[in-house]
Design a protein around this motif. Structure first.
Motif, PDB file in Angstrom:
ATOM      1  N   ASP A 228       0.998  -1.209   0.116  1.00 45.81           N
ATOM      2  CA  ASP A 228      -0.216  -0.083  -0.134  1.00 45.81           C
ATOM      3  C   ASP A 228       0.902   1.369  -0.161  1.00 45.81           C
ATOM      4  O   ASP A 228       0.358   1.738  -0.735  1.00 45.81           O
ATOM      5  CB  ASP A 228      -1.169   0.243   0.956  1.00 45.81           C
ATOM      6  CG  ASP A 228      -1.853  -1.218   1.726  1.00 45.81           C
ATOM      7  OD1 ASP A 228      -2.251  -1.311   0.193  1.00 45.81           O
ATOM      8  OD2 ASP A 228      -1.428  -2.039   2.323  1.00 45.81           O
ATOM      9  N   PHE A 229       1.776   1.107   1.141  1.00 46.33           N
ATOM     10  CA  PHE A 229       2.911   2.494   0.616  1.00 46.33           C
ATOM     11  C   PHE A 229       4.440   1.962   0.695  1.00 46.33           C
ATOM     12  O   PHE A 229       4.831   0.881   1.485  1.00 46.33           O
ATOM     13  CB  PHE A 229       2.257   3.279   1.406  1.00 46.33           C
ATOM     14  CG  PHE A 229       2.973   2.079   3.366  1.00 46.33           C
ATOM     15  CD1 PHE A 229       4.154   3.106   3.877  1.00 46.33           C
ATOM     16  CD2 PHE A 229       1.961   1.805   3.794  1.00 46.33           C
ATOM     17  CE1 PHE A 229       4.452   2.508   5.019  1.00 46.33           C
ATOM     18  CE2 PHE A 229       2.304   1.845   4.922  1.00 46.33           C
ATOM     19  CZ  PHE A 229       3.928   1.604   5.663  1.00 46.33           C
ATOM     20  N   ILE A 230       4.977   2.579   0.407  1.00 43.37           N
ATOM     21  CA  ILE A 230       6.367   2.573   0.255  1.00 43.37           C
ATOM     22  C   ILE A 230       7.123   3.923   1.177  1.00 43.37           C
ATOM     23  O   ILE A 230       6.977   4.573   0.967  1.00 43.37           O
ATOM     24  CB  ILE A 230       7.418   2.278  -1.048  1.00 43.37           C
ATOM     25  CG1 ILE A 230       6.950   1.170  -1.173  1.00 43.37           C
ATOM     26  CG2 ILE A 230       8.678   2.830  -0.670  1.00 43.37           C
ATOM     27  CD1 ILE A 230       7.235   0.950  -2.531  1.00 43.37           C
ATOM     28  N   PHE A 231       7.783   3.355   2.454  1.00 39.66           N
ATOM     29  CA  PHE A 231       8.299   5.007   2.719  1.00 39.66           C
ATOM     30  C   PHE A 231      10.155   5.216   2.621  1.00 39.66           C
ATOM     31  O   PHE A 231      10.572   3.828   3.279  1.00 39.66           O
ATOM     32  CB  PHE A 231       8.093   5.192   4.222  1.00 39.66           C
ATOM     33  CG  PHE A 231       7.855   6.512   5.192  1.00 39.66           C
ATOM     34  CD1 PHE A 231       9.313   7.570   4.936  1.00 39.66           C
ATOM     35  CD2 PHE A 231       7.293   7.117   5.668  1.00 39.66           C
ATOM     36  CE1 PHE A 231       9.967   8.754   5.460  1.00 39.66           C
ATOM     37  CE2 PHE A 231       7.136   8.036   6.390  1.00 39.66           C
ATOM     38  CZ  PHE A 231       8.286   8.826   6.113  1.00 39.66           C
ATOM     39  N   THR A 232      11.123   5.592   2.452  1.00 47.85           N
ATOM     40  CA  THR A 232      12.540   5.978   2.700  1.00 47.85           C
ATOM     41  C   THR A 232      12.373   7.308   2.949  1.00 47.85           C
ATOM     42  O   THR A 232      11.859   8.252   2.505  1.00 47.85           O
ATOM     43  CB  THR A 232      12.704   5.924   0.942  1.00 47.85           C
ATOM     44  OG1 THR A 232      14.337   5.199   1.652  1.00 47.85           O
ATOM     45  CG2 THR A 232      12.401   6.368  -0.362  1.00 47.85           C
ATOM     46  N   TYR A 233      13.422   6.780   3.563  1.00 46.08           N
ATOM     47  CA  TYR A 233      14.648   8.211   3.912  1.00 46.08           C
ATOM     48  C   TYR A 233      16.194   8.601   3.791  1.00 46.08           C
ATOM     49  O   TYR A 233      16.858   7.610   4.368  1.00 46.08           O
ATOM     50  CB  TYR A 233      13.764   8.872   5.078  1.00 46.08           C
ATOM     51  CG  TYR A 233      14.158   9.850   5.907  1.00 46.08           C
ATOM     52  CD1 TYR A 233      13.771  11.099   5.799  1.00 46.08           C
ATOM     53  CD2 TYR A 233      15.375  10.822   6.225  1.00 46.08           C
ATOM     54  CE1 TYR A 233      13.949  12.010   5.683  1.00 46.08           C
ATOM     55  CE2 TYR A 233      15.722  11.812   7.010  1.00 46.08           C
ATOM     56  CZ  TYR A 233      14.990  13.153   6.332  1.00 46.08           C
ATOM     57  OH  TYR A 233      15.578  14.333   7.058  1.00 46.08           O
TER      58      TYR A 233
END
Length: 344
Positions: A228-233
């Motif tokens: 549903d979502f991807i987070f990268t920092y």
């Protein structure tokens, strides 16, 4: 007790902002937040970058300055092939340098990583173990984006957690410590899979880990569920520069962002934390994304928000090479830009 906890968290945020603002030159500390509309205006005002095939590489087909097509299968095969080239000798030719700098539109340039550099990750032996208590015990580190002293991550989760994170299945791309994973679980994520070259063993039922090559193979054999979502920092700006043992590739960051597109369900959300400012390539260290390189990324996405940005992309006189301005771009997947089999 609740009031004491609230005061403590507010104090943490204030100290976080002080460390964040202290990293900027004095003339930047009083700047107002830069909005998404201001950023888009800086990118698309005339004269605008005309996207050329040599700017994006062989895995993309340029349709127009605002449309790129690609095949997810080809991008996944590139992961497998590039892993075989990890730690290849660094040879920087003038032609290669032009590809990295978009024919000089991006300041700076690529340098080879010193042989004794200690941050090599690809292919490193040894294990990390993330035990249950490490992940379960919320420590507030997401309030500072881990060690970055930036409130963009917690502000993003506050704004979009109820709609895009809570009870959703997500991925994290790149990690050195699970501050982001435990924060996302704290905000109600149903399950998180971290994609990382280092060998990690997770003992938490809501968190699993996967090597990028394993991820690519599972995608190709259609056993990898979309998320549903991807987070990268503070991760993708390093791709292709050789800092972490990866092969030199001027298109690696663009390919990684397109792969995120492949891994998302229709209308999935990409939380992209990268340094924004005037276009710059700081040797083997990182990229700064300005109006030129951002214009190669945005054709794949519908921009929703820009959280906690304080540098104007059109300011070419100062802040060059400044990496501390790392906001979060909130992007929604456009569903027409990749070719290949439809997946669920």
């Amino acid at each position: 007790m609740r009031r004491l906890i609230l005061v403590f968290l507010l104090l943490q945020r204030a100290l976080s902002w002080k460390r964040y603002s202290d990293a900027f030159p004095n003339d930047a500390q009083d700047m107002q937040p830069v909005t998404l509309n201001q950023t888009l205006e800086a990118i698309y005002r005339e004269p605008h970058l005309s996207i050329k095939p040599e700017y994006v590489g062989p895995n993309f087909k340029v349709i127009s300055d605002k449309e790129l097509h690609f095949k997810c299968e080809n991008l996944m095969r590139e992961v497998i092939e590039s892993d075989k080239r990890a730690k290849s000798p660094c040879i920087i030719t003038p032609e290669l340098q032009k590809k990295f700098t978009l024919d000089g539109l991006v300041g700076g340039g690529l340098d080879c990583t010193p042989k004794d550099y200690e941050q090599i990750q690809n292919g490193v032996s040894g294990n990390w173990t993330w035990n249950y208590n490490l992940i379960e015990n919320y420590d507030g580190s997401i309030e500072q984006c881990g060690a970055y002293g930036n409130s963009a991550c917690i502000e993003t989760c506050d704004r979009y957690g109820p709609e895009f994170i809570k009870d959703k299945v997500g991925m994290v791309l790149g990690t050195q410590h699970p501050w982001l994973e435990k924060g996302l679980i704290h905000f109600g994520a149903k399950h998180i899979t971290t994609i990382e070259y280092m060998k990690i063993i997770s003992e938490h039922p809501k968190l699993s880990t996967m090597h990028p090559v394993e991820m690519a193979k599972k995608f190709l054999d259609k056993t990898l569920p979309l998320v549903d979502f991807i987070f990268t920092y503070s991760s993708l700006e390093h791709d292709g520069l050789g800092r972490y043992g990866d092969p030199i590739n001027p298109y690696a960051d663009l390919e990684s962002m397109a792969r995120a597109h492949c891994l998302l369900k229709p209308n999935g959300v990409f939380f992209l934390g990268i340094p924004l400012g005037p276009d710059h390539l700081a040797g083997f260290d990182h990229r700064i994304y300005g109006k030129h390189r951002l214009s190669l990324i945005l054709p794949l996405w519908e921009p929703i928000d820009l959280v906690n940005s304080y540098l104007n992309l059109s300011d070419t006189k100062s802040h060059v090479g400044l990496y501390q301005n790392q906001p979060v771009l909130v992007l929604k997947k456009k569903n027409k830009h990749h070719h290949g089999n439809r997946r669920r």
